[in-house]
Scaffold this active site. Structure first.
Site, PDB file in Angstrom:
ATOM      1  N   GLU A  12       1.015  -6.039   8.014  1.00  0.00           N
ATOM      2  CA  GLU A  12      -0.072  -5.125   7.665  1.00  0.00           C
ATOM      3  C   GLU A  12       0.354  -3.651   7.743  1.00  0.00           C
ATOM      4  O   GLU A  12      -0.281  -2.796   7.127  1.00  0.00           O
ATOM      5  CB  GLU A  12      -1.300  -5.408   8.541  1.00  0.00           C
ATOM      6  N   ASP A 196      -8.106 -14.614   1.944  1.00  0.00           N
ATOM      7  CA  ASP A 196      -8.522 -16.026   1.904  1.00  0.00           C
ATOM      8  C   ASP A 196     -10.040 -16.097   1.971  1.00  0.00           C
ATOM      9  O   ASP A 196     -10.698 -15.078   2.166  1.00  0.00           O
ATOM     10  CB  ASP A 196      -7.900 -16.811   3.078  1.00  0.00           C
TER      11      ASP A 196
HETATM   12  N1  ADE Z   1      -7.927 -12.740   8.752  1.00  0.00           N
HETATM   13  C1  ADE Z   1      -7.699 -13.090   7.466  1.00  0.00           C
HETATM   14  N2  ADE Z   1      -8.259 -14.279   7.185  1.00  0.00           N
HETATM   15  C2  ADE Z   1      -8.853 -14.694   8.327  1.00  0.00           C
HETATM   16  C3  ADE Z   1      -9.577 -15.856   8.677  1.00  0.00           C
HETATM   17  N3  ADE Z   1      -9.813 -16.827   7.797  1.00  0.00           N
HETATM   18  N4  ADE Z   1     -10.044 -15.958   9.948  1.00  0.00           N
HETATM   19  C4  ADE Z   1      -9.801 -14.972  10.842  1.00  0.00           C
HETATM   20  N5  ADE Z   1      -9.112 -13.865  10.574  1.00  0.00           N
HETATM   21  C5  ADE Z   1      -8.639 -13.721   9.323  1.00  0.00           C
END
Ligand code: ADE
Length: 231
Positions: A12, A196
């Site tokens: 990041e 995601d």
């Molecule tokens: N950061 C990026 N995706 C995530 C997820 N699914 N759960 C927790 N933190 C995240």
């Protein structure tokens, strides 16, 4: 003006370290802090490692030890709001800890005694993000971010977080950084690009899009710094 820029994972902050190119490295509390300057702004950059405890330590260190007067968080998040797609940017208007539960004592989920469920982001930094988005013709959604010490990859859990906190995205650090900055009266801002959908494919999606989404977020942060220089 000393500005802190933090992420949770090395991926990041790598685009930012590459962009600044020259920096001094200082080690403190089992972590590295990168000091640089950019167009007259003094910058302290670090990745905290994942989770609320690490993020709190790093945010407090950046403020108390390195003198940060504003804190910008850059990274990736899981989408809760279905309008958010991979690579989309979201900036938190306010943040809550979804895994904080003292409901047995009659408090709502996420409630911090002597505090509140949500911590609000700095309005000045939100306004700055809005003007940068307009100038760069980018869409940045404003919304609520929920934070917890869990990688969410389950639709039922995601829907519970959406329903309980009215959340648009979720991650594992933002709300703890918000609590620290609020306590120390430091204006803060949490920016995330979606990696995601916090569903059963989230692990694969995260691995696939971590780098590209982290870069999208980091590039927006650089555009914000460019605007701050002119303030
Ligand atoms: N950061 C990026 N995706 C995530 C997820 N699914 N759960 C927790 N933190 C995240």
């Amino acid at each position: 003006m000393q500005i802190a820029i933090m992420g949770a994972m090395v991926e990041e902050i790598t685009p930012l370290l590459e962009y600044f190119n020259h920096y001094e490295t200082v080690e403190f509390a089992k972590n590295k802090y990168y000091l640089t300057s950019y167009k007259g702004l003094d910058i302290v950059l670090a990745y905290s490692k994942i989770g609320k405890v690490n993020a709190s330590l790093t945010a407090a260190t950046m403020i108390e030890r390195f003198g940060a007067q504003k804190l910008l968080f850059s990274g990736v998040a899981g989408a809760v709001n279905p309008t958010l797609k991979i690579g989309d940017l979201i900036v938190a208007t306010k943040l809550a800890q979804h895994d904080l539960d003292i409901t047995v004592f009659g408090h709502p989920y996420g409630y911090v005694p002597e505090g509140a469920v949500y911590v609000e982001s700095d309005r000045g930094l939100l306004a700055l993000a809005k003007s940068v988005a307009e100038r760069k013709k980018l869409y940045v959604q404003e919304g609520i971010i929920a934070t917890g010490d869990q990688f969410i990859c389950d639709v039922d859990k995601k829907e519970w977080i959406e329903k309980t906190f009215n959340a648009d995205a979720l991650e594992m650090e933002g709300a703890s950084v918000a609590v620290v900055c609020d306590a120390l009266q430091i204006p803060f801002f949490v920016l995330r690009a979606i990696s995601d959908a916090a569903d059963m494919d989230a692990g694969f999606s995260f691995d696939e899009f971590l780098n590209s989404s982290a870069k999208i977020s980091a590039e927006f942060i650089i555009a914000m710094l460019d605007e701050m220089v002119h303030d």
